[in-house]
Design an enzyme around this catalytic site. Sequence first.
Site, mmCIF file in Angstrom:
data_model
loop_
_atom_site.group_PDB
_atom_site.id
_atom_site.type_symbol
_atom_site.label_atom_id
_atom_site.label_comp_id
_atom_site.label_asym_id
_atom_site.label_seq_id
_atom_site.Cartn_x
_atom_site.Cartn_y
_atom_site.Cartn_z
ATOM 1 N N LYS A 103 42.659 45.292 38.174
ATOM 2 C CA LYS A 103 42.562 45.203 39.636
ATOM 3 C C LYS A 103 42.299 43.773 40.099
ATOM 4 C CE LYS A 103 41.044 50.001 39.851
ATOM 5 N NZ LYS A 103 41.023 50.234 38.388
ATOM 6 N N ARG A 104 43.070 42.842 39.587
ATOM 7 C CA ARG A 104 42.883 41.433 39.905
ATOM 8 C C ARG A 104 43.278 41.141 41.359
ATOM 9 N NH1 ARG A 104 40.182 41.900 35.831
ATOM 10 N NH2 ARG A 104 40.389 40.619 33.975
#
Length: 312
Positions: A103-104
Amino acid sequence: MEFADRVVQAVRRKGNPVVVGIDPRPEELPTGFLDRFPGTRTGVADALRTFGCEIVDVVAPLAPLIKFQSAFYEAYGPEGLGALHATVEHARERDVLVIFDGKRNDIGSTADAYARAYLGKEPVGGSFEPSWHADAMTINPYLGSDGVDPFVKIAAREHKGVFVLVRTSNASAREFQDLVCDGLPVYRHVANRLKAWGKGRDGKEGYNLLGAVVGATYPSELAELREALPGVLFLVPGYGAQGGEAKDIAAGFDANGQGALVNNSRGVTFAYKKPTFRDRFGTDWQRAVEQAVLDMIDDLAQNTPAGKLRPA
């Protein structure tokens, strides 16, 4: 081959849309498993690597995709990341598509660096080499186009995929995602923007390299988003341990049983902890994991359009 095409064909080939999530927790490993390794950070990391690779060996013949949750490896520092890298490589050798679930999110050159790290290549000596061999990754769209465009650009160049958080499965998702702005909840604005970000990025099978994370725990929103996002692959968490059921996911598929990739993490990787499996398989935890995948495949086939994927 484009990422979305590889996904559709892998799902068709294996006859199901199952994504096995590997989220290793040392305290949840089979009884006695940790005792095989030194009581050090390196020892725990080696245990996570060994466990993850054994999970891969069990599920690779059955499931088309595996999703690695990076946080459980990052918790053990460089040694943990080394274990993650080794397990990802093992999955690729077993011909399974790999999703890096981190979930960058960032902007500009930092987003570009994240995208190169997980989807692209970095200069090493006189050549360019990949640091990670993920086929796709998850990203957070909160920073807007500046934080998404670099991932889409590099994914397109490298024939990889990106899954954008649109409607997540957690209970507090409503705190922000349901807020109404200009007549629509925020998650619908994200969905609309996703269509713009992915314009012109469709594969031959009709699906885009840009996918959406849409939780099984919100079935009405999932159905609404399926209608709003034709040609977008849904990565669907929330099945199993979080309470989502197959019937809740049915509306996420297209008429051919494609379009939804259903993730199950704890319900598969720690299946041996369930009393029914423990009574049936005893200490043979691999058999419990295998049976959990088979049961999930049957459940989805019986209660969703994914049943159309099964050979006649």
